[in-house]
Motif scaffolding. Structure first.
Motif, PDB file in Angstrom:
ATOM      1  N   GLU A 209       0.833  -1.212   0.000  1.00 27.01           N
ATOM      2  CA  GLU A 209       0.000   0.000   0.000  1.00 27.01           C
ATOM      3  C   GLU A 209       0.861   1.252   0.000  1.00 27.01           C
ATOM      4  OE1 GLU A 209      -2.873   0.044   3.083  1.00 27.01           O
ATOM      5  OE2 GLU A 209      -3.955  -1.718   2.350  1.00 27.01           O
ATOM      6  N   SER A 210       1.925   1.232   0.783  1.00 23.66           N
ATOM      7  CA  SER A 210       2.824   2.383   0.833  1.00 23.66           C
ATOM      8  C   SER A 210       4.172   1.931   1.373  1.00 23.66           C
ATOM      9  CB  SER A 210       2.255   3.501   1.720  1.00 23.66           C
ATOM     10  OG  SER A 210       2.180   3.060   3.075  1.00 23.66           O
ATOM     11  N   PHE A 211       5.153   2.812   1.259  1.00 22.10           N
ATOM     12  CA  PHE A 211       6.499   2.532   1.759  1.00 22.10           C
ATOM     13  C   PHE A 211       7.082   3.833   2.279  1.00 22.10           C
ATOM     14  CE2 PHE A 211      11.091   2.616   0.522  1.00 22.10           C
ATOM     15  CZ  PHE A 211      11.543   1.786   1.537  1.00 22.10           C
ATOM     16  N   GLU A 212       7.337   3.864   3.582  1.00 22.06           N
ATOM     17  CA  GLU A 212       7.845   5.072   4.241  1.00 22.06           C
ATOM     18  C   GLU A 212       6.991   6.292   3.895  1.00 22.06           C
ATOM     19  OE1 GLU A 212      12.019   5.773   3.836  1.00 22.06           O
ATOM     20  OE2 GLU A 212      12.431   4.287   5.377  1.00 22.06           O
ATOM     21  N   GLY A 213       5.686   6.080   3.831  1.00 23.03           N
ATOM     22  CA  GLY A 213       4.783   7.180   3.512  1.00 23.03           C
ATOM     23  C   GLY A 213       4.678   7.476   2.032  1.00 23.03           C
ATOM     24  N   LEU A 214       5.469   6.778   1.212  1.00 22.29           N
ATOM     25  CA  LEU A 214       5.421   6.983  -0.234  1.00 22.29           C
ATOM     26  C   LEU A 214       4.351   6.085  -0.828  1.00 22.29           C
ATOM     27  CD1 LEU A 214       9.252   6.837  -0.979  1.00 22.29           C
ATOM     28  CD2 LEU A 214       7.887   8.864  -0.457  1.00 22.29           C
ATOM     29  N   GLU A 215       3.563   6.629  -1.716  1.00 15.83           N
ATOM     30  CA  GLU A 215       2.540   5.846  -2.391  1.00 15.83           C
ATOM     31  C   GLU A 215       2.812   5.829  -3.887  1.00 15.83           C
ATOM     32  OE1 GLU A 215      -1.326   7.213  -1.368  1.00 15.83           O
ATOM     33  OE2 GLU A 215      -1.141   6.687   0.758  1.00 15.83           O
ATOM     34  N   HIS A 216       2.513   4.695  -4.487  1.00 17.06           N
ATOM     35  CA  HIS A 216       2.707   4.531  -5.928  1.00 17.06           C
ATOM     36  C   HIS A 216       1.713   3.480  -6.386  1.00 17.06           C
ATOM     37  CE1 HIS A 216       4.609   3.528  -9.789  1.00 17.06           C
ATOM     38  NE2 HIS A 216       5.233   4.695  -9.702  1.00 17.06           N
ATOM     39  N   PRO A 217       1.091   3.665  -7.546  1.00 14.06           N
ATOM     40  CA  PRO A 217       0.089   2.684  -7.985  1.00 14.06           C
ATOM     41  C   PRO A 217       0.665   1.298  -8.273  1.00 14.06           C
ATOM     42  CG  PRO A 217       0.542   4.293  -9.721  1.00 14.06           C
ATOM     43  CD  PRO A 217       1.183   4.809  -8.484  1.00 14.06           C
ATOM     44  N   GLU A 218       1.974   1.213  -8.519  1.00 17.40           N
ATOM     45  CA  GLU A 218       2.603  -0.079  -8.821  1.00 17.40           C
ATOM     46  C   GLU A 218       3.775  -0.294  -7.862  1.00 17.40           C
ATOM     47  OE1 GLU A 218       1.304  -2.147 -10.779  1.00 17.40           O
ATOM     48  OE2 GLU A 218      -0.008  -0.977 -12.087  1.00 17.40           O
ATOM     49  N   LEU A 219       3.443  -0.582  -6.601  1.00 18.39           N
ATOM     50  CA  LEU A 219       4.424  -0.721  -5.529  1.00 18.39           C
ATOM     51  C   LEU A 219       4.440  -2.177  -5.068  1.00 18.39           C
ATOM     52  CD1 LEU A 219       6.345   0.779  -3.527  1.00 18.39           C
ATOM     53  CD2 LEU A 219       4.344   1.200  -2.093  1.00 18.39           C
ATOM     54  N   PHE A 220       5.606  -2.838  -5.146  1.00 16.69           N
ATOM     55  CA  PHE A 220       5.675  -4.276  -4.907  1.00 16.69           C
ATOM     56  C   PHE A 220       6.855  -4.634  -3.999  1.00 16.69           C
ATOM     57  CE2 PHE A 220       3.655  -3.712  -9.022  1.00 16.69           C
ATOM     58  CZ  PHE A 220       2.559  -4.580  -8.955  1.00 16.69           C
ATOM     59  N   PRO A 221       6.710  -5.703  -3.217  1.00 20.37           N
ATOM     60  CA  PRO A 221       7.819  -6.193  -2.394  1.00 20.37           C
ATOM     61  C   PRO A 221       8.706  -7.162  -3.174  1.00 20.37           C
ATOM     62  CG  PRO A 221       5.875  -7.500  -1.925  1.00 20.37           C
ATOM     63  CD  PRO A 221       5.461  -6.471  -2.965  1.00 20.37           C
ATOM     64  N   MET A 222       9.934  -7.293  -2.723  1.00 20.31           N
ATOM     65  CA  MET A 222      10.873  -8.269  -3.282  1.00 20.31           C
ATOM     66  C   MET A 222      11.695  -8.838  -2.140  1.00 20.31           C
ATOM     67  SD  MET A 222      13.913  -7.735  -6.159  1.00 20.31           S
ATOM     68  CE  MET A 222      15.105  -6.859  -5.142  1.00 20.31           C
ATOM     69  N   ARG A 223      12.049 -10.092  -2.238  1.00 19.61           N
ATOM     70  CA  ARG A 223      12.964 -10.715  -1.285  1.00 19.61           C
ATOM     71  C   ARG A 223      14.094 -11.385  -2.044  1.00 19.61           C
ATOM     72  NH1 ARG A 223      10.770 -14.755   2.915  1.00 19.61           N
ATOM     73  NH2 ARG A 223       9.761 -15.695   1.078  1.00 19.61           N
ATOM     74  N   LEU A 224      15.307 -11.288  -1.491  1.00 21.80           N
ATOM     75  CA  LEU A 224      16.442 -12.004  -2.061  1.00 21.80           C
ATOM     76  C   LEU A 224      16.635 -13.279  -1.261  1.00 21.80           C
ATOM     77  CD1 LEU A 224      19.040  -9.162  -2.789  1.00 21.80           C
ATOM     78  CD2 LEU A 224      17.352 -10.193  -4.323  1.00 21.80           C
ATOM     79  N   LEU A 225      16.426 -14.411  -1.917  1.00 19.64           N
ATOM     80  CA  LEU A 225      16.499 -15.698  -1.241  1.00 19.64           C
ATOM     81  C   LEU A 225      17.750 -16.450  -1.679  1.00 19.64           C
ATOM     82  CD1 LEU A 225      12.785 -16.876  -1.564  1.00 19.64           C
ATOM     83  CD2 LEU A 225      13.875 -15.628   0.315  1.00 19.64           C
ATOM     84  N   PRO A 226      18.571 -16.909  -0.729  1.00 20.65           N
ATOM     85  CA  PRO A 226      19.728 -17.718  -1.096  1.00 20.65           C
ATOM     86  C   PRO A 226      19.264 -19.037  -1.705  1.00 20.65           C
ATOM     87  CG  PRO A 226      19.429 -17.678   1.297  1.00 20.65           C
ATOM     88  CD  PRO A 226      18.457 -16.695   0.725  1.00 20.65           C
TER      89      PRO A 226
END
Length: 352
Positions: A209-226
């Motif tokens: 929904e947001s990141f550090e108060g920043l909003e963007h219509p195309e905002l997605f999480p990513m994880r780096l997995l070993p």
């Protein structure tokens, strides 16, 4: 050095606030470069151009994201070519076509790592527009993806992705040198996707929904997995469980070494840390180990150590995990851009 940067740029205060006039000058120069590039912009390239970058200094996970996007594009039938500036390398000629066996001292460490990880053509040229023309003249592929280069405005682009490290965020929110920002946060309004590396997300939609108060219509999480441990000298794979409980000398010459050392500890290793500056040129003396230790480094470090690494040197291979909805949205946007370019080229031909 990294801990100092974390305190000065990624803390709550602005201890370098007295350098604000330089931050203002940095922003003014950046704004001027963008305006000039826009005024002098050339015709769009005949294939889609994807740019993966960030607006903050330091490591955010751009290269693993680039590798994952290449994998997804290839699976969807595209023939991607990676463009890179080749930072840290110095060649006698450009453009330079890179593969997994190229010399990182000439090509740069990240291009060789990406060639090794993806198996697709990688073209290095500080003038990325020239590198793009080279790739097209050789018919190397039908989509170009630029690893880094959000601020390289001489290269036309159709899709922009901005990547953040979830823990560091935008730091103290100030421009270089007071803070870590290469461009103001308002720059994000012009990018197609914002990806946050390490963000926690429980939304079933897969979006943030947001990141550090920043909003963007195309905002997605990513994880780096070993994914695996690979022996530097032989390419032999070992299961990740091999590192649990083992004493490890961890080396990292990347933008955010702390993230790498944290990953090793999460795998159960007992870590002795040695961070180096980003793009560090390794020597044999850097690869010291104590009795009973394994030497474990990043894939980016490993390409520079193949010629002199000891037998107990390994690198940790990581993969970017992304929501399915992001992959779908990205590939749909890529198809749209390709169709728009086809229609535009047809119109120019009809009116030529």
């Amino acid at each position: 050095m990294t801990s100092l940067v974390d305190r000065v740029w990624y803390g709550r205060g602005r201890p370098l606030g007295w350098l604000a006039p330089l931050a203002w000058l940095y922003r003014a120069i950046g704004d001027s470069r963008r305006r000039k590039a826009w005024e002098l912009r050339n015709e769009p390239l005949p294939v889609p151009v994807v740019v993966v970058g960030n607006i903050t200094a330091g490591g955010t996970g751009k290269s693993p994201l680039t590798a994952r996007l290449v994998k997804e594009m290839s699976a969807a039938g595209w023939r991607p070519v990676i463009l890179s500036r080749g930072y840290g390398g110095k060649s006698g000629h450009y453009p330079l076509l890179v593969d997994s066996d190229s010399d990182p001292s000439a090509a740069g460490d990240e291009p060789v790592m990406l060639a090794q990880a993806t198996g697709v053509p990688v073209v290095v040229d500080p003038q990325r527009r020239r590198g793009a023309a080279f790739a097209l003249s050789r018919f190397l592929g039908n989509v170009l993806i630029c690893d880094d280069g959000l601020q390289h405005y001489a290269l036309p682009r159709d899709i922009e992705l901005a990547v953040f490290d979830a823990r560091r965020g935008i730091g103290n929110g100030a421009m270089i040198p007071v803070g870590p920002l290469r461009e103001p946060v308002s720059r994000l309004s012009g990018v197609d996707f914002v990806v946050v590396n390490g963000a926690e997300n429980e939304d079933p939609s897969g979006r943030l929904e947001s990141f550090e108060g920043l909003e963007h219509p195309e905002l997605f999480p990513m994880r780096l997995l070993p994914s695996s441990l690979i022996q530097v000298t032989t390419g032999h794979h070992a299961p990740l469980a091999e590192i649990a409980g083992r004493r490890v000398h961890g080396l990292a010459g990347i933008g955010n070494p702390a993230r790498f050392f944290s990953t090793l500890r999460q795998l159960g290793a007992q870590v002795r840390e040695t961070p180096f500056p980003d793009h560090h040129r390794y020597r044999a003396r850097d690869l010291s180990v104590e009795p009973g230790e394994w030497l474990v480094m990043t894939a980016k470090d490993a390409v520079k150590c193949r010629e002199f690494a000891p037998d107990n040197a390994w690198y940790l291979e990581v993969e970017a995990e992304l929501p399915d909805c992001f992959i779908e949205a990205f590939l749909n946007r890529l198809e749209e851009c390709s169709q728009q370019l086809t229609d535009s080229n047809q119109m120019r031909t009809d009116h030529g």
